[in-house]
Each structure stands twice: as C-alpha cells, then as structure tokens.
Design a protein around this motif. Structure first.
Motif, PDB file in Angstrom:
ATOM      1  N   LYS A 110     -27.045 -45.553  38.266  1.00 48.83           N
ATOM      2  CA  LYS A 110     -28.725 -45.480  38.517  1.00 48.83           C
ATOM      3  C   LYS A 110     -28.710 -43.585  37.365  1.00 48.83           C
ATOM      4  O   LYS A 110     -28.634 -42.960  38.006  1.00 48.83           O
ATOM      5  CB  LYS A 110     -28.924 -44.877  40.167  1.00 48.83           C
ATOM      6  CG  LYS A 110     -29.054 -45.715  41.197  1.00 48.83           C
ATOM      7  CD  LYS A 110     -29.959 -45.332  42.047  1.00 48.83           C
ATOM      8  CE  LYS A 110     -29.793 -46.451  43.322  1.00 48.83           C
ATOM      9  NZ  LYS A 110     -30.337 -45.467  45.007  1.00 48.83           N
ATOM     10  N   HIS A 125     -31.350 -40.677  38.541  1.00 51.27           N
ATOM     11  CA  HIS A 125     -30.782 -39.278  39.122  1.00 51.27           C
ATOM     12  C   HIS A 125     -29.570 -38.788  38.486  1.00 51.27           C
ATOM     13  O   HIS A 125     -28.684 -39.225  38.320  1.00 51.27           O
ATOM     14  CB  HIS A 125     -30.717 -40.302  40.274  1.00 51.27           C
ATOM     15  CG  HIS A 125     -31.540 -41.087  41.211  1.00 51.27           C
ATOM     16  ND1 HIS A 125     -33.034 -39.936  40.732  1.00 51.27           N
ATOM     17  CD2 HIS A 125     -31.281 -42.325  41.777  1.00 51.27           C
ATOM     18  CE1 HIS A 125     -34.041 -41.369  41.919  1.00 51.27           C
ATOM     19  NE2 HIS A 125     -32.888 -42.049  42.144  1.00 51.27           N
ATOM     20  N   GLY A 182     -28.351 -36.303  42.886  1.00 49.37           N
ATOM     21  CA  GLY A 182     -28.881 -35.752  42.364  1.00 49.37           C
ATOM     22  C   GLY A 182     -29.855 -36.079  44.408  1.00 49.37           C
ATOM     23  O   GLY A 182     -28.620 -36.294  44.668  1.00 49.37           O
ATOM     24  N   LYS A 183     -30.362 -35.504  44.949  1.00 52.29           N
ATOM     25  CA  LYS A 183     -31.180 -35.619  45.732  1.00 52.29           C
ATOM     26  C   LYS A 183     -31.216 -36.196  47.094  1.00 52.29           C
ATOM     27  O   LYS A 183     -31.215 -37.198  48.225  1.00 52.29           O
ATOM     28  CB  LYS A 183     -32.086 -34.453  46.211  1.00 52.29           C
ATOM     29  CG  LYS A 183     -33.555 -35.046  45.764  1.00 52.29           C
ATOM     30  CD  LYS A 183     -34.541 -34.121  45.691  1.00 52.29           C
ATOM     31  CE  LYS A 183     -35.722 -33.901  45.578  1.00 52.29           C
ATOM     32  NZ  LYS A 183     -37.030 -33.586  44.622  1.00 52.29           N
ATOM     33  N   GLU A 184     -31.412 -37.801  45.994  1.00 53.92           N
ATOM     34  CA  GLU A 184     -31.517 -38.887  47.488  1.00 53.92           C
ATOM     35  C   GLU A 184     -30.573 -39.277  47.035  1.00 53.92           C
ATOM     36  O   GLU A 184     -30.702 -39.938  48.075  1.00 53.92           O
ATOM     37  CB  GLU A 184     -32.744 -39.672  45.925  1.00 53.92           C
ATOM     38  CG  GLU A 184     -34.290 -39.883  45.653  1.00 53.92           C
ATOM     39  CD  GLU A 184     -34.109 -38.732  44.852  1.00 53.92           C
ATOM     40  OE1 GLU A 184     -32.904 -38.795  43.718  1.00 53.92           O
ATOM     41  OE2 GLU A 184     -35.347 -38.316  44.046  1.00 53.92           O
ATOM     42  N   VAL A 185     -29.414 -39.766  46.852  1.00 50.08           N
ATOM     43  CA  VAL A 185     -28.461 -39.359  46.947  1.00 50.08           C
ATOM     44  C   VAL A 185     -27.768 -39.476  47.731  1.00 50.08           C
ATOM     45  O   VAL A 185     -27.271 -39.331  48.695  1.00 50.08           O
ATOM     46  CB  VAL A 185     -27.852 -40.403  45.713  1.00 50.08           C
ATOM     47  CG1 VAL A 185     -25.873 -41.128  46.291  1.00 50.08           C
ATOM     48  CG2 VAL A 185     -28.006 -41.464  44.441  1.00 50.08           C
ATOM     49  N   LYS A 209     -29.295 -40.285  51.465  1.00 53.15           N
ATOM     50  CA  LYS A 209     -28.757 -41.227  52.048  1.00 53.15           C
ATOM     51  C   LYS A 209     -27.912 -41.334  53.547  1.00 53.15           C
ATOM     52  O   LYS A 209     -29.196 -41.777  54.252  1.00 53.15           O
ATOM     53  CB  LYS A 209     -28.851 -42.611  50.767  1.00 53.15           C
ATOM     54  CG  LYS A 209     -29.831 -43.010  51.010  1.00 53.15           C
ATOM     55  CD  LYS A 209     -29.507 -44.502  49.774  1.00 53.15           C
ATOM     56  CE  LYS A 209     -27.962 -44.564  49.193  1.00 53.15           C
ATOM     57  NZ  LYS A 209     -27.828 -45.678  48.506  1.00 53.15           N
ATOM     58  N   THR A 239     -28.607 -37.451  56.454  1.00 50.85           N
ATOM     59  CA  THR A 239     -29.693 -36.852  56.589  1.00 50.85           C
ATOM     60  C   THR A 239     -29.747 -35.410  56.242  1.00 50.85           C
ATOM     61  O   THR A 239     -29.102 -34.601  57.079  1.00 50.85           O
ATOM     62  CB  THR A 239     -30.493 -37.817  57.057  1.00 50.85           C
ATOM     63  OG1 THR A 239     -29.743 -37.805  59.254  1.00 50.85           O
ATOM     64  CG2 THR A 239     -30.293 -39.221  56.886  1.00 50.85           C
ATOM     65  N   VAL A 290     -35.265 -29.161  48.411  1.00 48.70           N
ATOM     66  CA  VAL A 290     -35.959 -30.000  48.545  1.00 48.70           C
ATOM     67  C   VAL A 290     -37.492 -30.039  49.162  1.00 48.70           C
ATOM     68  O   VAL A 290     -38.617 -30.441  48.497  1.00 48.70           O
ATOM     69  CB  VAL A 290     -35.655 -31.228  50.205  1.00 48.70           C
ATOM     70  CG1 VAL A 290     -36.549 -32.192  50.650  1.00 48.70           C
ATOM     71  CG2 VAL A 290     -34.200 -31.988  50.037  1.00 48.70           C
ATOM     72  N   LYS A 348     -43.522 -30.087  53.222  1.00 45.67           N
ATOM     73  CA  LYS A 348     -42.892 -30.880  52.309  1.00 45.67           C
ATOM     74  C   LYS A 348     -44.300 -31.424  51.982  1.00 45.67           C
ATOM     75  O   LYS A 348     -44.861 -31.276  52.971  1.00 45.67           O
ATOM     76  CB  LYS A 348     -42.271 -32.116  53.184  1.00 45.67           C
ATOM     77  CG  LYS A 348     -40.721 -31.949  52.829  1.00 45.67           C
ATOM     78  CD  LYS A 348     -40.187 -33.399  53.293  1.00 45.67           C
ATOM     79  CE  LYS A 348     -38.900 -33.672  53.186  1.00 45.67           C
ATOM     80  NZ  LYS A 348     -38.043 -34.963  53.868  1.00 45.67           N
TER      81      LYS A 348
END
Lengths: 154, 181
Positions: A4, A7, A61-64, A67, A70, A147, B167
C-alpha cells in the motif's frame, strides 16, 4: 503491508522497519526479563517496547498500525499494568505486609538461586507489570497525539 | 571531572539557545542537546542504567514534540515587557544567592554521605539475592515509591487520552469546513 504505497513513508523505510522492528522489540524484552540481573528494568524496557510500536506507526501509517493492536487493547493494557502491580502488592498481605516478597521462605536469605533468570521472587513479575503500564501508556500518549484531533475554535 | 564540566557548559549553552531562538524546530533540537548531555554525564558517573533510559526518553520526547509542534506556525513574540523582565531577573538573583549558600553546605563531589546507602551496599545482596542493586532498592526496599511512579505513568496516559478523546468524524469535519466558507 508493503503493497500500500499510499500509507506511510517510502519503500526503503518500510523495508528497513520490517527487519529492525523485531530486533528492537527483542531488545526491550531482554531488558525487562533481565532487569533483576543486569542494568535495565521495567521502565527502560517498557519505553523501548513502546518505541518499537511507534516505529511501525511512523513507517506504515496509523491505519496499518491500529488494525491489529487497536485502541481498546492499548487502553486495557494501561489499566492491566497498574492493577497487576497493585495486585502483587496486595498478595503480599497473605505473608505479612504490603508489597512483601511472598516467595521468601522464613530463615533463608536468598530467594531462588542468585544470578539465575528465575530468582528473586516477585521482582520479574513487578518488572513485567511496570513494562505493561509504561509501554502501553507511552503508546497511548502517542496515539492521542496522532489520531485524535482537537477541534478548531470558531 | 573535567569532562562533566565541559558537558555542563554545553548543556547550559543548549538551553540558552532553546529559550532564545524564535524557530520552534530549532528550539526542540537545541533542547535535545541538554538530554544528550545528561545521558553522557550518567555514563561518565558509571550509571549506564540511567544513561540508557535518558537516551531513550530523549528520542521519544523528540518524536512527540516534533509531532506536536512541528506542523504549527511559528509565533514570534516581539513585545518587550520591561517590568516583568526586571522583576524576574531580581527574583533569579535572590534565588542564586540563596542557592549558593546551600551549595556550600553540600558534601564535596565524590565524597557522598554514606549512611543509608552503605547499609544497602553491605546487606542488599544477602537480603534480596539480586545482583543488580538498583533493582533491589527500587523493587524491594523502596517498592512503595515504585507504586507511586506506576500510578504517575498510568494517570498521565489516562489524562492525555481523556483530554484528547474527541474524534472528528469525516462528516462533521466537512460540515465545519462548509460552515466556515
């Protein structure tokens, strides 16, 4: 994770992170579990473990990064570390006093065999508890800066 | 101990640059000099335990501070306030005079008071069975202090998460942008 490109940082950083991140985590674990034998301890090891997680978040990146581990798990670990330290202290009441080393046998000076990994009673357990609280606490602070966005004042 | 004094002068210069500079990134990097100097001083005074901790904390705080302040616009304060500055300089002078009087009472560098620490050094290994004396003190003799430190770390993390927990979802952010237009 590496497929990806949108990201995180470049491919060079991602490749280096994949190889070095496990080593950083292992270094932190070594500090924690040998905290009663050599230099180190719960605080140092906990911060190194937190840095390895931050390394993943900066590179990919923060999404990976969020995941698998959490926010809910991190908040649980913060509470679990502090509570388990307190519980170790409270179990000491069964042998007499708060934070008493309850593996100690009366009349024997050393607890376990000195200079071995499993010795000295509750100290490795305390190091693990401190590591949980410190590592997840610092990671939670970093996540709170990354975040959450503070709303603009109108 | 000439190395320690050179490092102390370097740290003071770094702190002065961090206060005086108008650029935020420059101030953060100059503040890193102070932490690195403390780490090297711990290493010279034979405390590698604290040196590692100081180095790691310094890297961590550098990352956090650049993440928090690096993207902001820098603010230059050009307004000069003579009364507040002169009052603070006078108070600093008083503080320096009294602290000089206190410093002469402290035992000399290299000859510490060994009242409680001598007890720990003599009896610590026999009583706890731990080769690392720092661990023996902070986890056995003074473990109530360690409980306090864990509580401090816990409450700092929980407090920061609690302050910034709100958020912004994508829909509300778009609506706020539309309202601004």
């Amino acid at each position: 994770m590496i497929k990806k490109p949108e990201h995180g940082m470049t491919v060079i950083v991602k490749t280096v992170t994949r190889y070095t991140d496990v080593l950083i985590l292992m270094f932190g674990m070594y500090f924690i579990f040998n905290g009663h034998l050599t230099h180190g301890g719960g605080f140092v090891g906990g911060i190194i473990v937190a840095l390895s997680f931050i390394h993943v978040m900066l590179a990919f990146g923060k999404e990976v990064a969020l995941k698998r581990v959490t926010e809910r798990i991190i908040k649980l670990c913060v509470g679990l570390g502090a509570i388990s330290f307190l519980l170790i202290g409270i179990i000491g009441f069964t042998k007499g006093a708060f934070l008493y080393n309850f593996f100690r046998k009366p009349g024997v000076d050393y607890i376990g065999e000195p200079f071995s990994l499993f010795s000295s009673g509750i100290m490795p357990l305390m190091n693990v508890a401190i590591c949980l609280a410190v590592a997840s606490g610092f990671y939670a602070i970093f996540i709170a800066l990354v975040v959450y966005k503070i709303g603009k004042r109108r | 101990m000439i190395q320690v004094r050179i490092l102390l002068v370097m740290m003071i210069i770094g702190a002065a640059i961090a206060i005086g500079s108008t650029d935020l990134i420059c101030a953060i990097v100059a503040l890193g000099v102070v932490g690195l100097g403390i780490s090297l001083i711990f290493l010279l005074l034979q405390a590698p335990d604290l040196a590692i901790l100081q180095l790691v904390v310094e890297i961590m705080s550098l990352v956090i501070m650049i993440r928090a302040f690096g993207m902001k616009d820098t603010v230059n304060i050009r307004e000069r306030r003579f009364i507040a500055t002169s009052i603070s300089v006078i108070l600093m002078g008083f503080f320096l005079v009294f602290s000089m009087a206190a410093i002469f009472e402290i035992p000399r560098f290299g000859s510490p008071l060994m009242k409680t620490s001598l007890f720990y050094l003599r009896n610590g290994f026999r009583q706890t069975g731990v080769p690392n004396m720092v661990s023996a003190i902070i986890l056995d003799y003074r473990s109530l202090d360690m409980l306090g430190q864990v509580v401090i770390a816990f409450s700092a993390a929980i407090g920061l998460v609690l302050i910034g927990r709100k958020k912004i979802h994508a829909s509300t952010a778009n609506r706020a942008e539309r309202e601004q237009k």
